[in-house]
Design a protein around this motif. Structure first.
Motif, PDB file in Angstrom:
ATOM      1  N   GLN A  24       0.840  -1.200   0.000  1.00 32.40           N
ATOM      2  CA  GLN A  24       0.000   0.000   0.000  1.00 32.40           C
ATOM      3  C   GLN A  24       0.877   1.253   0.000  1.00 32.40           C
ATOM      4  O   GLN A  24       0.614   2.225  -0.727  1.00 32.40           O
ATOM      5  N   LEU A  25       1.927   1.241   0.832  1.00 36.11           N
ATOM      6  CA  LEU A  25       2.836   2.382   0.899  1.00 36.11           C
ATOM      7  C   LEU A  25       3.579   2.571  -0.422  1.00 36.11           C
ATOM      8  O   LEU A  25       3.680   3.694  -0.940  1.00 36.11           O
ATOM      9  N   ALA A  26       4.095   1.477  -0.978  1.00 40.20           N
ATOM     10  CA  ALA A  26       4.864   1.560  -2.231  1.00 40.20           C
ATOM     11  C   ALA A  26       4.019   2.135  -3.368  1.00 40.20           C
ATOM     12  O   ALA A  26       4.500   2.947  -4.177  1.00 40.20           O
ATOM     13  N   ARG A  27       2.756   1.737  -3.417  1.00 42.14           N
ATOM     14  CA  ARG A  27       1.860   2.252  -4.468  1.00 42.14           C
ATOM     15  C   ARG A  27       1.715   3.767  -4.365  1.00 42.14           C
ATOM     16  O   ARG A  27       1.729   4.479  -5.370  1.00 42.14           O
ATOM     17  N   ARG A  28       1.557   4.270  -3.122  1.00 43.44           N
ATOM     18  CA  ARG A  28       1.395   5.718  -2.937  1.00 43.44           C
ATOM     19  C   ARG A  28       2.704   6.470  -3.162  1.00 43.44           C
ATOM     20  O   ARG A  28       2.704   7.596  -3.662  1.00 43.44           O
ATOM     21  N   LEU A  29       3.823   5.837  -2.819  1.00 44.88           N
ATOM     22  CA  LEU A  29       5.120   6.479  -3.030  1.00 44.88           C
ATOM     23  C   LEU A  29       5.416   6.673  -4.512  1.00 44.88           C
ATOM     24  O   LEU A  29       6.168   7.581  -4.892  1.00 44.88           O
ATOM     25  N   GLN A  30       4.831   5.822  -5.352  1.00 45.76           N
ATOM     26  CA  GLN A  30       5.054   5.944  -6.798  1.00 45.76           C
ATOM     27  C   GLN A  30       4.587   7.285  -7.353  1.00 45.76           C
ATOM     28  O   GLN A  30       5.046   7.711  -8.410  1.00 45.76           O
ATOM     29  N   LYS A  31       3.686   7.945  -6.630  1.00 47.33           N
ATOM     30  CA  LYS A  31       3.213   9.264  -7.065  1.00 47.33           C
ATOM     31  C   LYS A  31       4.262  10.343  -6.811  1.00 47.33           C
ATOM     32  O   LYS A  31       4.184  11.442  -7.358  1.00 47.33           O
ATOM     33  N   HIS A  32       5.237  10.022  -5.947  1.00 49.44           N
ATOM     34  CA  HIS A  32       6.249  11.004  -5.558  1.00 49.44           C
ATOM     35  C   HIS A  32       7.631  10.699  -6.128  1.00 49.44           C
ATOM     36  O   HIS A  32       8.453  11.606  -6.270  1.00 49.44           O
ATOM     37  N   CYS A  33       7.904   9.417  -6.399  1.00 44.71           N
ATOM     38  CA  CYS A  33       9.248   9.042  -6.849  1.00 44.71           C
ATOM     39  C   CYS A  33       9.210   7.720  -7.613  1.00 44.71           C
ATOM     40  O   CYS A  33       8.182   7.029  -7.652  1.00 44.71           O
ATOM     41  N   ASN A  34      10.340   7.377  -8.220  1.00 45.05           N
ATOM     42  CA  ASN A  34      10.468   6.093  -8.907  1.00 45.05           C
ATOM     43  C   ASN A  34      10.841   5.032  -7.872  1.00 45.05           C
ATOM     44  O   ASN A  34      11.870   5.149  -7.210  1.00 45.05           O
ATOM     45  N   VAL A  35      10.000   4.007  -7.734  1.00 40.16           N
ATOM     46  CA  VAL A  35      10.176   3.015  -6.678  1.00 40.16           C
ATOM     47  C   VAL A  35      10.614   1.671  -7.258  1.00 40.16           C
ATOM     48  O   VAL A  35       9.976   1.136  -8.178  1.00 40.16           O
ATOM     49  N   THR A  36      11.711   1.153  -6.737  1.00 37.07           N
ATOM     50  CA  THR A  36      12.145  -0.217  -7.039  1.00 37.07           C
ATOM     51  C   THR A  36      12.094  -0.993  -5.732  1.00 37.07           C
ATOM     52  O   THR A  36      12.572  -0.528  -4.702  1.00 37.07           O
ATOM     53  N   VAL A  37      11.489  -2.177  -5.768  1.00 34.86           N
ATOM     54  CA  VAL A  37      11.320  -2.974  -4.549  1.00 34.86           C
ATOM     55  C   VAL A  37      12.213  -4.208  -4.585  1.00 34.86           C
ATOM     56  O   VAL A  37      12.269  -4.924  -5.592  1.00 34.86           O
ATOM     57  N   LEU A  38      12.904  -4.441  -3.482  1.00 33.79           N
ATOM     58  CA  LEU A  38      13.696  -5.653  -3.285  1.00 33.79           C
ATOM     59  C   LEU A  38      13.076  -6.430  -2.132  1.00 33.79           C
ATOM     60  O   LEU A  38      12.903  -5.882  -1.035  1.00 33.79           O
ATOM     61  N   CYS A  39      12.738  -7.676  -2.379  1.00 32.58           N
ATOM     62  CA  CYS A  39      12.142  -8.519  -1.348  1.00 32.58           C
ATOM     63  C   CYS A  39      13.022  -9.761  -1.159  1.00 32.58           C
ATOM     64  O   CYS A  39      12.783 -10.810  -1.763  1.00 32.58           O
ATOM     65  N   PRO A  40      14.059  -9.670  -0.318  1.00 27.29           N
ATOM     66  CA  PRO A  40      14.957 -10.815  -0.115  1.00 27.29           C
ATOM     67  C   PRO A  40      14.268 -11.923   0.679  1.00 27.29           C
ATOM     68  O   PRO A  40      13.602 -11.652   1.683  1.00 27.29           O
ATOM     69  N   LEU A  41      14.409 -13.156   0.204  1.00 27.57           N
ATOM     70  CA  LEU A  41      13.778 -14.293   0.881  1.00 27.57           C
ATOM     71  C   LEU A  41      14.779 -15.439   1.016  1.00 27.57           C
ATOM     72  O   LEU A  41      15.677 -15.591   0.184  1.00 27.57           O
ATOM     73  N   PRO A  42      14.627 -16.257   2.063  1.00 28.14           N
ATOM     74  CA  PRO A  42      15.540 -17.398   2.238  1.00 28.14           C
ATOM     75  C   PRO A  42      15.397 -18.403   1.108  1.00 28.14           C
ATOM     76  O   PRO A  42      14.305 -18.610   0.575  1.00 28.14           O
TER      77      PRO A  42
END
Length: 394
Positions: A24-42
């Motif tokens: 939800q936060l990442a979606r709203r942040l896209q209105k303000h900046c370019n967002v790249t998400v890293l989701c590290p998993l075991p």
């Protein structure tokens, strides 16, 4: 601004509700900046003699995937459950370093935000050290309430927090804990979580009960969350027995799953209230709004919390909250929107529920009380912190 958001708490196609608040936060942040998400998993072998659904799901998550229009990179790292706990961040950092360096060449990141202090933020601190990027570390709850006090992790977390450019937390209670640890107050910004008003708003109770096939003539108490020790659901079950003895024929619905399910069911049976305690298991997040619309009260008896979204969601639906006095809950719940009690105090919780049943609540006033808690508002606050962090690093 090019933002790199790193957290293991992010939805995957196998677990679309995991860390949904971060999405939800990442979606709203896209209105303000370019967002790249890293989701590290075991990393866990997809074919294994050890049958563990949670860990095997991790192995099935692609190294790159898209969810709700957001591109997510998911580097894997070797981890032996429980045994590797105190070196978890170091193991994650090795995988992150390669991935971040590669992505940085493509996107030229201006700032990095890590969500969840251990292992994520500690790993990020190690991984970006040579890149000299500003790092905003975000504490969400148990990572401060619990992880910060565990031997083998305390020093790692404190070293990372001291090195970070800025810190955000979801409640004033968490900020005070960090200040008690001698971190400067002006380095820490409180940004509460938000509420998705498209999903959580006033709904007609009888229509919601009809949809869920619930009784119309009995008070309904709802719990939503993990069935685990820190949630103190045993306190709610014991308090329910007291209510029933005092001739309040309530029905309690428990939405969620966890390691205590069998034990809690046995408790309800031993107290002879198993017909009043209904275990619904895990419910799709898209159905939560209907459940909140159908209930009379939400109860959250946790021992520790950060900024629980379910509290905001219940209030958004106009339902009063009866909750323990922990985390951000006292910042959110007022006398006109709920009742707070001391954690693990069965008698006080029972009295609070009884008081709630006898109170004439205004659903409209309760819903208005959380209008300021939007994800759009939260994203603006985060953007301002990121912008300030970039300026400090320049």
């Amino acid at each position: 601004m090019n933002l790199l958001l790193i957290t293991n708490l992010f939805p995957t196609h196998f677990d679309p509700e995991r860390g949904i608040f971060t999405l939800q936060l990442a979606r709203r942040l896209q209105k303000h900046c370019n967002v790249t998400v890293l989701c590290p998993l075991p990393w866990f072998p997809s074919i294994s003699l050890i049958q563990n659904r949670k860990w095997q799901q991790y192995s099935q998550v692609s190294s790159q995937y898209t969810i709700e229009g957001i591109r997510v990179y998911s580097p894997k790292y070797l981890l032996i459950p429980k045994i590797s706990e105190n070196i978890h961040a170091s193991l994650m950092a090795k995988s992150l370093s390669r991935c971040i360096a590669s992505l940085h060449k493509q996107h030229a990141f201006d700032v990095v935000n890590s969500q969840w202090l251990y292992p994520d933020s500690v790993a990020v601190d190690k991984a970006i050290h040579s890149l000299k990027l500003p790092h905003v570390a975000t504490g969400l709850g148990s990572d401060i309430n619990r992880e910060l006090y565990q031997a083998g992790k305390t020093q790692q977390i404190m070293k990372m927090l001291q090195a970070s450019t800025a810190i955000t937390v979801v409640s004033s209670n968490l900020k005070n804990e960090l200040i008690d640890r001698k971190l400067p107050a002006d380095k820490i910004t409180v940004i509460p979580n938000g509420i998705d008003t498209d999903k959580f708003h006033l709904l007609e109770k009888n229509e919601c009960r009809k949809t869920l096939q619930l009784e119309h003539d009995i008070p309904v108490i709802l719990y939503i969350g993990r069935l685990s020790t820190e949630k103190s659901i045993k306190t709610l079950i014991s308090a329910t027995q007291k209510l029933i003895k005092n001739e309040y024929p309530v029905k309690v619905y428990l939405l969620g799953d966890g390691p205590l399910r069998i034990e809690l069911a046995e408790q309800a049976k031993s107290l002879e209230i198993d017909k009043n305690i209904v275990f619904m298991g895990k419910v799709d997040h898209n159905e939560i709004g209907t459940w909140l619309g159908a209930t009379d009260y939400l109860c959250l008896p946790s021992i520790m919390e950060g900024c629980p979204n379910v509290i905001l969601e219940a209030l958004g639906c106009g339902r009063p909250v009866i909750a323990s006095r922990v985390g951000a809950i006292p910042d959110i719940v007022t006398q006109k929107s709920g009742i707070l009690f001391t954690p693990e105090d069965v008698s006080e919780l029972s009295c609070s529920l009884e008081k709630a049943i006898n109170t004439d609540w205004s659903a409209e006033e309760i819903s208005r009380s959380v209008e300021k808690y939007s994800w759009e508002h939260a994203a603006e606050h985060y953007y301002n912190v990121f912008d300030s962090a970039i300026s400090k690093k320049s």
